[in-house]
Write a protein that holds these residues in place. Structure first.
Motif, short mmCIF file in Angstrom:
data_model
loop_
_atom_site.label_atom_id
_atom_site.label_comp_id
_atom_site.label_asym_id
_atom_site.label_seq_id
_atom_site.Cartn_x
_atom_site.Cartn_y
_atom_site.Cartn_z
N MET A 125 42.59 48.00 43.97
CA MET A 125 41.27 47.51 43.51
C MET A 125 40.35 47.27 44.70
SD MET A 125 41.34 44.72 40.45
CE MET A 125 42.46 43.61 41.27
N VAL A 126 40.89 46.59 45.73
CA VAL A 126 40.06 46.25 46.90
C VAL A 126 39.70 47.53 47.67
CG1 VAL A 126 39.88 44.87 49.01
CG2 VAL A 126 41.14 43.96 47.06
N ARG A 127 40.66 48.45 47.75
CA ARG A 127 40.42 49.72 48.46
C ARG A 127 39.30 50.51 47.78
NH1 ARG A 127 44.90 54.54 48.88
NH2 ARG A 127 43.85 55.79 50.47
N GLU A 128 39.30 50.51 46.46
CA GLU A 128 38.26 51.21 45.70
C GLU A 128 36.89 50.55 45.94
OE1 GLU A 128 37.26 52.30 41.03
OE2 GLU A 128 39.12 51.25 41.50
N HIS A 129 36.87 49.22 45.96
CA HIS A 129 35.61 48.50 46.19
C HIS A 129 35.08 48.81 47.60
CE1 HIS A 129 32.50 45.65 45.45
NE2 HIS A 129 32.93 44.77 46.33
#
Length: 265
Positions: A125-129
């Motif tokens: 999730m954080v990588r996508e953000h």
């Protein structure tokens, strides 16, 4: 046909490619739910000075990390990158807690596999953000403090449970609310949503550490509060000053005695 849990976990722990690591972990979780593992200890348990991770980010001492304000896109991305790095490390921490300690009850392995799965979801999730901010995981330097503590506690599950989930990861409970406020102040709604999910799940992860810490104290006939104090004094060289997220720590299983002691430091 059953597989050996520990050797399968070791393969995933040592996998350096991000996408392959995530796929291997997904398969691990599926095999666990379908009861395909036997938990016979392996003939030897190797020490792991460095787990599988990509060549970037470059790892530096925490003192060498540049301080960036949230006022720029780069500063904003650097904060999200540091969170991605913590979540990626946490996958390896959970896998190591399984591989390293092979004499624990079956439920212990189920608990830590569940934690590894959630940490992997957080990382993605954080990588996508981060990608939406124009950056990739690996674009900023990062520090290696989490793994150093893991390596130093690989001799004793009691010390590991006290120091990794109950000390290092519990710090996340304390600092996340302030990060949520900062992201809200710059209008990053998605970042706020992500951090709320992380905070909720991390309470559960610290609680897993607390539960197995207490279990091991009971097995060894030692006082949990005194043992926690002794382990912190002997092994922890960082800063334990507040403010503490008392409510979250209570939910994660900290006793009133432990909370009072932490607040007195």
């Amino acid at each position: 046909m059953s597989k050996n849990l520990f050797s399968t976990v070791l393969t995933c722990l040592q996998e350096a490619d991000l996408n392959r690591k995530v796929k291997q972990l997904d398969q691990l979780l599926q095999d666990w739910t379908e009861d395909r593992f036997d938990i016979t200890p392996t003939e030897e348990i190797i020490r792991i000075p460095d787990p599988g991770r990509p060549s970037k980010p470059e790892l530096v001492s925490p003192k060498k990390l540049p301080r960036r304000g949230l006022g720029t896109t780069e500063g904003h991305a650097a904060l999200m990158h540091s969170i991605a790095h913590i979540e990626f490390n946490a996958v390896n921490l959970a896998l190591d807690a399984i591989y390293r300690f092979q004499e624990m009850p079956r439920q212990y392995y189920g608990d830590w596999l569940g934690v590894a799965g959630e940490e992997s979801y957080h990382f993605q999730m954080v990588r996508e953000h981060l990608f939406h901010l124009g950056y990739e995981y690996g674009d900023f330097p990062a520090h290696d403090g989490l793994w150093m503590t893991t390596y130093q506690t690989d001799h004793n599950p009691l010390v590991r449970m006290a120091l990794v989930p109950r000390t290092l990861e519990a710090r996340g409970l304390d600092v996340t609310p302030a990060m949520i406020q900062k992201l809200r102040a710059i209008g990053d709604k998605r970042g706020v949503e992500i951090l709320k999910i992380l905070l909720r799940d991390e309470i559960g992860h610290v609680e897993v550490g607390t539960r197995w810490f207490r279990y091991l104290c009971e097995q060894r006939g030692v006082n949990p509060f005194k043992t926690f104090q002794e382990i912190i004094e002997q092994y922890f060289h960082g800063d334990l000053r507040g403010p503490f997220n008392i409510e979250a720590r209570r939910e994660a299983g900290f006793s009133e005695q432990e909370i009072q002691w932490l607040e007195s430091l």
